[in-house]
Enzyme design. Sequence first.
Site, short mmCIF file in Angstrom:
data_model
loop_
_atom_site.label_atom_id
_atom_site.label_comp_id
_atom_site.label_asym_id
_atom_site.label_seq_id
_atom_site.Cartn_x
_atom_site.Cartn_y
_atom_site.Cartn_z
N ARG A 35 0.41 -1.42 0.38
CA ARG A 35 -0.29 -0.11 -0.07
C ARG A 35 0.93 1.42 0.28
NH1 ARG A 35 -3.09 -3.57 -0.74
NH2 ARG A 35 -4.86 -3.45 -0.15
N SER A 73 -10.63 -0.26 3.14
CA SER A 73 -9.70 -0.18 4.13
C SER A 73 -9.40 1.07 4.49
CB SER A 73 -8.88 -0.93 3.94
OG SER A 73 -9.11 -2.51 3.52
N GLU A 127 -4.81 4.38 6.00
CA GLU A 127 -4.87 3.99 4.73
C GLU A 127 -5.49 5.29 3.21
OE1 GLU A 127 -4.36 2.89 1.20
OE2 GLU A 127 -6.72 2.76 1.47
#
Length: 340
Positions: free
Chosen positions: A164, A240, A336
Site C-alpha cells: 500500500r 480499508s 490508508e
Amino acid sequence: MLEIAKNVSLLDHNTLGVTAQTYAYSAIDSDGALRDALQYAEQHGLPSLVLGGGSNIVLSDDFPGLVIHMRQRGISASTIDGGVALRVAAGENWDALLRYCLDQGWYGLENLIAIPGSVGAAPVQNIGAYGVELSQCLAWVEGWDRRLGERRRLSAEQCQLAYRDSIFKGALRDQFIITEVGLHLRHRAQANTEYPALRQFLIEHGESPEEVHPRVVAQAVAAIRAAKLPDLHAEPNAGSFFKNPLVSADAATQLLIDFPEMAHWPMPDGQVKLAAAWLVDQCGWKGRRLGPVGVHPKQAIVLVNYQQGRGEDILALADAIIGDVAQRFGVQLAIEPRVY
Ligand code: EPU
C-alpha cells in the site's frame, strides 16, 4: 480550451460521500489540458489536488484551490513474448479495464477485480487484494513531473512499490501526476489461488484451486468482496481505512503471549504483519457509530459515512480508534487513504 468551474461540490467525487466544496475544478482529458490547468493554478496562486475515482481520499475540509480531475481515456495493446503490453490512460476505470482484459484473454490481475477507482490511482497505493498486488504486472508509469516541468517515464522499480505504498506517496507526492500506466499481462490462463479465503471459497463452490480458470477467480473475488464490503452507493466508504501494521518479530511474540488468537502473518523480511481489522474489532469498534459516521458491522477497518458527515467526523472516528488500539496493544495504526 481549458474549462474551469468555480465553487463545485465534491460530494459526487469522493466515495466517502463527504460534503466538501472546491474553489475551482477542471476535468482533464489530455496532456495539454493538464499543462494548462497546472499553469492556471500557478498563475492564480492556487494549491492543486489531483483526483482520480475519489475512492481513496478523505476531504478534511473545503478545498481552497483547483481540483484537477483526471479523465483521460484510452487503452492500447501490443504483443510481447507470452502476453501483451498495455498502455492505459489514467482516467480509465480500473474494474472496467480488468473486465476488458478478461474478455480479451489477458491474465494476471484478475484477483484485483471490483476494486473501485481509476487506473492512474492504482500505482499510488500499489493496490492489492486476494494474494495479488499491482506490482506483479506493472511495467512503468508515465506522467508529468511538476518540479522538472516535463513528462517522464518511471520504471516499475523506480516507483518503489511496497505494501500500500509507492514513491507517489513519498518523495514524489504532489509532484508527479500519473497520466498513463504500462502493464504486462499473460496469455496463459494460470490463476493465483494462494490466498486462504479465496482458496476456501473456490473449494466450497466445487472448483479445484490448482486448475481453476482466471475468469472463475475473478467471479469468486467479486462475490467475496460483495459479501464482505459495503456497497459504495448505499454506505459511502473508502475501503480499508487503516493499513495492516507491521511490527518486529519480538513485539509480535510479546503480543501473542497475551493474545494467542491474534491474526498475524510473518513477512520475508522478518517483520510480522498484524490484521488491523482484528485489532479494531477487539477494541469493540465493529458496528459502532460516532455521530454521523461509524464502523461497518461486517468489516472493522471500513469506516462508513452514514449520515452525510464531514471529513472531520471521519477523522475524529479514526483518531478514537487509533487511540484505543495504541492503548490496548501498543500498536500504531496508519490511515490508508490520502487525507487532504
Ligand atoms: N478480521 C477481524 N474482524 C473483522 C474483519 C476481519 O477480526 O471485522 C480478521 C479476519 O479474521 C482476518 C483478518 O482480520 O484474520 C484480516 O481480514 P480480511 O481477510 O478481511 O482482510 P484485511 O486485512 O482486513 C486486506 C486489504 C483489503 C483486501 C483484503 C483481501 C488492507 C488494508 N486491506 O483486508 O484491501 O481486499 O485484504 O486481500 O490491506 C483496501 O485496501 O481498501 C482493501 C479493501
